[in-house]
Motif scaffolding. Structure first.
Motif, PDB file in Angstrom:
ATOM      1  N   THR A   1       4.546  14.860   8.765  1.00 14.69           N
ATOM      2  CA  THR A   1       4.615  15.539   8.466  1.00 14.69           C
ATOM      3  C   THR A   1       3.386  15.467   7.280  1.00 14.69           C
ATOM      4  N   ASN A   2       2.653  14.876   7.515  1.00 13.34           N
ATOM      5  CA  ASN A   2       1.172  14.635   6.956  1.00 13.34           C
ATOM      6  C   ASN A   2       1.856  14.622   5.120  1.00 13.34           C
ATOM      7  N   ASP A   3       2.997  14.699   4.415  1.00 11.09           N
ATOM      8  CA  ASP A   3       3.743  14.101   3.745  1.00 11.09           C
ATOM      9  C   ASP A   3       3.028  13.209   3.088  1.00 11.09           C
ATOM     10  N   TYR A   4       1.583  12.472   2.660  1.00 14.68           N
ATOM     11  CA  TYR A   4       1.404  11.405   2.647  1.00 14.68           C
ATOM     12  C   TYR A   4      -0.137  11.061   1.940  1.00 14.68           C
ATOM     13  N   ALA A   5      -0.331   9.696   0.860  1.00 10.98           N
ATOM     14  CA  ALA A   5      -2.221   9.594   0.565  1.00 10.98           C
ATOM     15  C   ALA A   5      -2.400   8.293   1.628  1.00 10.98           C
ATOM     16  N   PHE A   6      -3.685   9.135   2.517  1.00 12.42           N
ATOM     17  CA  PHE A   6      -3.699   7.771   3.184  1.00 12.42           C
ATOM     18  C   PHE A   6      -5.174   6.557   2.989  1.00 12.42           C
ATOM     19  N   LEU A   7      -5.303   5.993   2.555  1.00 10.91           N
ATOM     20  CA  LEU A   7      -7.045   5.393   1.645  1.00 10.91           C
ATOM     21  C   LEU A   7      -7.144   3.969   2.997  1.00 10.91           C
ATOM     22  N   MET A   8      -6.215   4.065   3.533  1.00  6.96           N
ATOM     23  CA  MET A   8      -6.497   2.261   4.751  1.00  6.96           C
ATOM     24  C   MET A   8      -8.042   2.280   5.128  1.00  6.96           C
ATOM     25  N   TRP A   9      -8.508   1.258   5.783  1.00 10.22           N
ATOM     26  CA  TRP A   9      -9.884   0.685   5.885  1.00 10.22           C
ATOM     27  C   TRP A   9     -10.716   2.245   5.755  1.00 10.22           C
ATOM     28  N   ASN A  10     -10.742   1.542   3.584  1.00  9.32           N
ATOM     29  CA  ASN A  10     -12.091   1.581   3.385  1.00  9.32           C
ATOM     30  C   ASN A  10     -12.249   0.288   2.419  1.00  9.32           C
ATOM     31  N   SER A  11     -13.401   0.723   2.047  1.00 12.37           N
ATOM     32  CA  SER A  11     -13.684  -0.555   0.359  1.00 12.37           C
ATOM     33  C   SER A  11     -13.240  -0.007  -0.747  1.00 12.37           C
ATOM     34  N   LEU A  12     -12.089   0.224  -1.317  1.00 12.87           N
ATOM     35  CA  LEU A  12     -11.881   0.273  -2.318  1.00 12.87           C
ATOM     36  C   LEU A  12     -11.121  -0.418  -3.452  1.00 12.87           C
ATOM     37  N   THR A  13     -11.168  -0.398  -4.192  1.00 12.90           N
ATOM     38  CA  THR A  13     -11.163  -1.950  -4.724  1.00 12.90           C
ATOM     39  C   THR A  13     -10.272  -1.135  -6.605  1.00 12.90           C
ATOM     40  N   GLY A  14      -9.374  -1.709  -7.270  1.00  9.71           N
ATOM     41  CA  GLY A  14      -8.824  -1.403  -8.394  1.00  9.71           C
ATOM     42  C   GLY A  14      -7.263  -0.874  -7.648  1.00  9.71           C
ATOM     43  N   SER A  15      -6.842  -0.674  -9.085  1.00  7.68           N
ATOM     44  CA  SER A  15      -5.392  -0.139  -8.965  1.00  7.68           C
ATOM     45  C   SER A  15      -4.991   1.774  -8.269  1.00  7.68           C
ATOM     46  N   ILE A  16      -4.264   1.264  -7.753  1.00  9.71           N
ATOM     47  CA  ILE A  16      -3.382   3.266  -7.623  1.00  9.71           C
ATOM     48  C   ILE A  16      -3.254   3.737  -8.811  1.00  9.71           C
ATOM     49  N   PRO A  17      -3.627   5.028  -9.288  1.00  5.16           N
ATOM     50  CA  PRO A  17      -3.347   5.623 -10.408  1.00  5.16           C
ATOM     51  C   PRO A  17      -1.440   5.304 -10.537  1.00  5.16           C
ATOM     52  N   THR A  18      -0.643   5.295 -11.632  1.00  4.06           N
ATOM     53  CA  THR A  18       0.667   5.229 -11.329  1.00  4.06           C
ATOM     54  C   THR A  18       0.904   6.713 -11.703  1.00  4.06           C
ATOM     55  N   GLU A  19       0.566   7.636 -11.691  1.00  2.30           N
ATOM     56  CA  GLU A  19       0.645   8.855 -11.663  1.00  2.30           C
ATOM     57  C   GLU A  19       0.687   9.590 -10.657  1.00  2.30           C
ATOM     58  N   LEU A  20       0.237   9.389  -9.528  1.00  2.00           N
ATOM     59  CA  LEU A  20       0.450   8.767  -8.018  1.00  2.00           C
ATOM     60  C   LEU A  20       1.387   9.415  -7.586  1.00  2.00           C
ATOM     61  N   GLY A  21       2.004  10.627  -6.190  1.00  2.00           N
ATOM     62  CA  GLY A  21       3.037  10.358  -5.836  1.00  2.00           C
ATOM     63  C   GLY A  21       4.513   9.685  -7.053  1.00  2.00           C
ATOM     64  N   ASN A  22       4.519  11.175  -8.106  1.00  2.45           N
ATOM     65  CA  ASN A  22       5.176  10.664 -10.120  1.00  2.45           C
ATOM     66  C   ASN A  22       5.605  12.602  -9.147  1.00  2.45           C
TER      67      ASN A  22
END
Length: 83
Positions: free
Chosen positions: A62-83
């Motif tokens: 259903t594409n109800d997700y956040a997919f960020l893999m296979w990049n060069s991102l750093t840091g943490s995921i904001p705690t508000e995301l997905g709440n």
């Protein structure tokens, strides 16, 4: 309920994720996987509260997700995301 997804998978994007993504509060799916994105996730991404950070088989269909893999991102995921 309606589902609105953005799929930029393997689109060749590079650089940082724009803070304006946080304005897309109704988006339920965001696929930025397999690009050349760098830097941290902007805190504004946390305003996309309809996104899910986990990804189950039913969510990929259903594409109800956040997919960020296979990049060069750093840091943490904001705690508000997905709440």
């Amino acid at each position: 309920p309606n589902s609105t997804s953005i799929d930029f998978r393997s689109a060749g994007y590079s650089g940082t994720i724009p803070t304006e993504f946080g304005l897309l509060t109704e988006v339920t799916g965001l696929n930025l996987g397999s690009n050349k994105l760098t830097g941290t996730l902007p805190t504004e991404i946390g305003q996309m509260t309809n996104l899910q950070t986990g990804c189950s088989q039913s969510q990929t269909q259903t594409n109800d997700y956040a997919f960020l893999m296979w990049n060069s991102l750093t840091g943490s995921i904001p705690t508000e995301l997905g709440n």
